[in-house]
Write an enzyme that holds these catalytic residues in place. Structure first.
Site, short mmCIF file in Angstrom:
data_model
loop_
_atom_site.label_atom_id
_atom_site.label_comp_id
_atom_site.label_asym_id
_atom_site.label_seq_id
_atom_site.Cartn_x
_atom_site.Cartn_y
_atom_site.Cartn_z
N ILE A 161 -8.80 -1.56 -6.54
CA ILE A 161 -8.63 -0.80 -7.79
C ILE A 161 -9.95 -0.16 -8.22
CG2 ILE A 161 -7.78 -0.88 -10.17
CD1 ILE A 161 -5.70 -1.52 -7.85
N GLY A 200 0.87 -1.19 0.00
CA GLY A 200 0.00 0.00 0.00
C GLY A 200 0.90 1.23 0.00
N GLU A 204 -3.59 8.51 -2.56
CA GLU A 204 -2.59 9.46 -3.10
C GLU A 204 -1.48 9.73 -2.09
OE1 GLU A 204 -1.52 11.13 -5.69
OE2 GLU A 204 -2.95 10.15 -7.00
N HIS A 208 -25.80 18.91 12.84
CA HIS A 208 -27.09 18.41 12.33
C HIS A 208 -27.78 17.49 13.34
CE1 HIS A 208 -26.07 19.95 8.33
NE2 HIS A 208 -27.31 19.69 7.97
N GLY A 209 -27.06 17.05 14.37
CA GLY A 209 -27.66 16.16 15.35
C GLY A 209 -28.18 14.89 14.69
N SER A 253 -1.65 10.80 4.95
CA SER A 253 -1.16 12.02 5.62
C SER A 253 0.27 11.86 6.11
CB SER A 253 -2.06 12.34 6.82
OG SER A 253 -3.35 12.70 6.36
C1 LIG Z 1 -11.74 4.12 -1.80
C2 LIG Z 1 -10.37 3.70 -2.20
C3 LIG Z 1 -10.02 3.73 -3.54
C4 LIG Z 1 -8.75 3.27 -3.93
N1 LIG Z 1 -8.46 3.24 -5.27
C5 LIG Z 1 -7.25 2.76 -5.66
C6 LIG Z 1 -6.92 2.65 -7.05
O1 LIG Z 1 -7.69 3.02 -7.93
N2 LIG Z 1 -5.72 2.13 -7.39
C7 LIG Z 1 -4.81 1.71 -6.45
O2 LIG Z 1 -3.74 1.26 -6.82
N3 LIG Z 1 -5.10 1.80 -5.13
C8 LIG Z 1 -6.29 2.30 -4.71
N4 LIG Z 1 -6.59 2.36 -3.39
C9 LIG Z 1 -5.62 1.85 -2.43
C10 LIG Z 1 -4.71 2.95 -1.94
O3 LIG Z 1 -3.69 3.12 -2.91
C11 LIG Z 1 -4.13 2.49 -0.59
O4 LIG Z 1 -5.17 2.53 0.34
C12 LIG Z 1 -3.00 3.37 -0.15
O5 LIG Z 1 -1.88 3.18 -0.97
C13 LIG Z 1 -2.59 3.06 1.29
O6 LIG Z 1 -2.27 1.69 1.41
P1 LIG Z 1 -3.01 0.77 2.47
O7 LIG Z 1 -4.44 1.06 2.46
O8 LIG Z 1 -2.55 -0.61 2.24
O9 LIG Z 1 -2.47 1.26 3.89
P2 LIG Z 1 -1.02 0.96 4.63
O10 LIG Z 1 0.05 1.33 3.68
O11 LIG Z 1 -1.09 -0.42 5.15
O12 LIG Z 1 -1.11 2.01 5.75
C14 LIG Z 1 -1.88 1.82 6.95
C15 LIG Z 1 -1.54 2.94 7.92
O13 LIG Z 1 -0.14 2.95 8.20
C16 LIG Z 1 0.40 4.24 7.98
N5 LIG Z 1 1.77 4.14 7.46
C17 LIG Z 1 2.23 3.37 6.44
N6 LIG Z 1 3.53 3.62 6.24
C18 LIG Z 1 3.89 4.57 7.11
C19 LIG Z 1 5.11 5.28 7.41
N7 LIG Z 1 6.22 5.06 6.70
N8 LIG Z 1 5.12 6.19 8.40
C20 LIG Z 1 3.98 6.43 9.11
N9 LIG Z 1 2.81 5.81 8.90
C21 LIG Z 1 2.76 4.91 7.91
C22 LIG Z 1 -0.52 4.85 6.91
O14 LIG Z 1 -0.45 6.26 6.92
C23 LIG Z 1 -1.88 4.32 7.35
O15 LIG Z 1 -2.39 5.15 8.35
C24 LIG Z 1 -7.83 2.81 -2.96
C25 LIG Z 1 -8.18 2.82 -1.60
C26 LIG Z 1 -9.43 3.24 -1.22
C27 LIG Z 1 -9.79 3.21 0.24
#
Ligand SMILES: Cc1cc2nc3c(=O)[nH]c(=O)nc-3n(C[C@H](O)[C@H](O)[C@H](O)COP(=O)(O)OP(=O)(O)OC[C@H]3O[C@@H](n4cnc5c(N)ncnc54)[C@H](O)[C@@H]3O)c2cc1C
Length: 382
Positions: A160, A134, A366, A341-342, A369
């Site tokens: 995706i 991710g 993207e 809005h309660g 945070s």
């Molecule tokens: C509605 C939705 C649509 C999406 N659409 C797409 C898409 O079209 N294509 C695609 O490829 N992906 C998509 N995604 C996936 C998205 O790319 C991932 O959710 C994103 O890259 C984060 O990865 P993860 O969810 O596995 O979280 P993780 O990487 O497992 O992170 C989990 C938590 O750990 C924290 N964390 C991770 N690394 C660190 C660090 N180094 N320091 C501090 N904190 C950290 C993160 O901030 C987060 O809070 C989508 C996700 C959602 C929810």
């Protein structure tokens, strides 16, 4: 709300006005139903294509509509104000799939795919995330192995957006696993290509009008000509240069926050408790004032990043700051909107509960945070 739009050109103000009309007529009426049904209204693609919206910010030479990154930010805010889910489906198509193709695709690939994508005849997606990858792109396990004048892709992807409705995907795959991040390449994969399939549709908490799926690649053979950008370097190049996605995220978050704020402004003026509108209580007035302030700050940061991009100035830090601030502000604003809005906002028929479910994703996608803070700190020299 008076908008800090003195810096917009007459053409941009007209674009904003036309988009508000389009969103009010074509998107807002679909938002509740599409959210409930977890359905993306694909007929919007050709409608938006015919109006030139899908090609906004892309060069006319590629079939785009021309215009600037700031025009694009205006588009994203207005779309998200109508529906966060619908906006997400369009964003993935434009800011990820089309932007990667436009920036790094060969002339043949661009000619073959972009005009149809800008017309809304072909829908794109961005296939990066995997079960084990991710935030950590270096962990991507999907492999693309060179074989003559083709690459053979094996692996799987998850989360995706647009997968169930897409015609093509920009797929991130490892061409040199030992190099991790520096061994990732981008490929255009047509969704009817043998060896590729959408395995499952995924159901989610928010942005439910966008459709999402998991992907499987089993000996999926793609021609070498489908490589987008440099072998082993395509993904890093995209990461370094594709700031459009972060600017778009900031604009989306601003749009969703604006919906919640505008509804709240009206509600607190009408809802009477203790013999007076709740908007006359100082605690509520201060909260609503803070909402307005944060929306304007988010929009200004977003437009600053877009304006820097349009002038060819460095804007990576600006894009990260805009994305970070706007997405976290959106979550705070929507939480307050629900609070004011309660119970009425908590009910299924209220759009406020939809905004509450929609907002969180902008902080995750993207680059979460934490990743934005890391990028900003790095740019500060830490
Ligand atoms: C509605 C939705 C649509 C999406 N659409 C797409 C898409 O079209 N294509 C695609 O490829 N992906 C998509 N995604 C996936 C998205 O790319 C991932 O959710 C994103 O890259 C984060 O990865 P993860 O969810 O596995 O979280 P993780 O990487 O497992 O992170 C989990 C938590 O750990 C924290 N964390 C991770 N690394 C660190 C660090 N180094 N320091 C501090 N904190 C950290 C993160 O901030 C987060 O809070 C989508 C996700 C959602 C929810």
């Amino acid at each position: 709300m008076a908008e800090p739009d003195f810096y917009l050109s007459d053409a941009q103000r007209e674009l904003q006005r036309a988009l508000r009309e389009f969103v009010a007529n074509e998107i807002a009426p679909l938002a509740t139903r599409c959210d409930a049904d977890e359905h993306f209204p694909v007929e919007l693609f050709p409608k938006m294509g015919a109006l030139g919206y899908l090609g906004l910010g892309f060069p006319e030479a590629s079939g785009g509509s021309g215009g600037s990154c700031l025009d694009y930010a205006i588009l994203c805010e207005e779309l998200a104000r109508g529906s966060g889910g619908i906006a997400l489906g369009i964003y993935v198509h434009m800011a990820l799939a089309c932007a990667a193709l436009e920036s790094f695709g060969s002339p043949d690939l661009r000619r073959a795919w972009l005009p149809g994508a800008f017309a809304g005849e072909r829908i794109g997606g961005w296939a990066f995330a995997e079960a084990g990858a991710g935030s950590d792109a270096g962990a991507i396990a999907t492999r693309a192995v060179a074989d003559g004048d083709a690459f053979v892709i094996n692996g799987s992807k998850t989360f995706i957006t647009n997968a169930p409705i897409a015609d093509f995907l920009v797929v991130v795959a490892s061409t040199a696993p030992e190099k991790r991040l520096k061994g990732l390449s981008l490929f255009l994969v047509e969704c009817d290509r043998p060896g590729f399939r959408v395995e499952a549709s995924l159901s989610k908490l928010g942005v439910r009008a966008s459709e999402m799926g998991t992907l499987a690649f089993e000996d999926c053979r793609v021609p070498r000509g489908n490589l987008i950008g440099r072998e082993n370097g395509g993904f890093l190049d995209a990461l370094a240069t594709l700031t459009l996605g972060r600017i778009a995220s900031a604009a989306f978050a601003t749009g969703v926050a604006r919906s919640a704020y505008e509804a709240t402004l009206g509600y607190v003026a009408e809802r009477v408790q203790f013999g007076q509108p709740i908007g006359s209580f100082q605690a509520v007035r201060f909260g609503v004032a803070d909402m307005a302030l944060q929306i304007e700050a988010a929009r200004l940061l977003c437009h600053r990043a877009a304006a820097a991009a349009d002038r060819g100035l460095p804007h990576g830090r600006e894009a990260s700051m805009a994305k970070l601030y706007a997405t976290e502000a959106c979550t705070r604003i929507v939480e307050r909107a629900l609070h004011y809005h309660g119970a009425a906002g908590y009910m299924s028929e209220s759009p406020i509960q939809r905004y509450y479910r929609d907002c969180k994703v902008f902080e995750l996608g993207e680059g979460s945070s934490e990743l934005q803070r890391n990028m900003i700190a790095r740019e500060l020299g830490l």
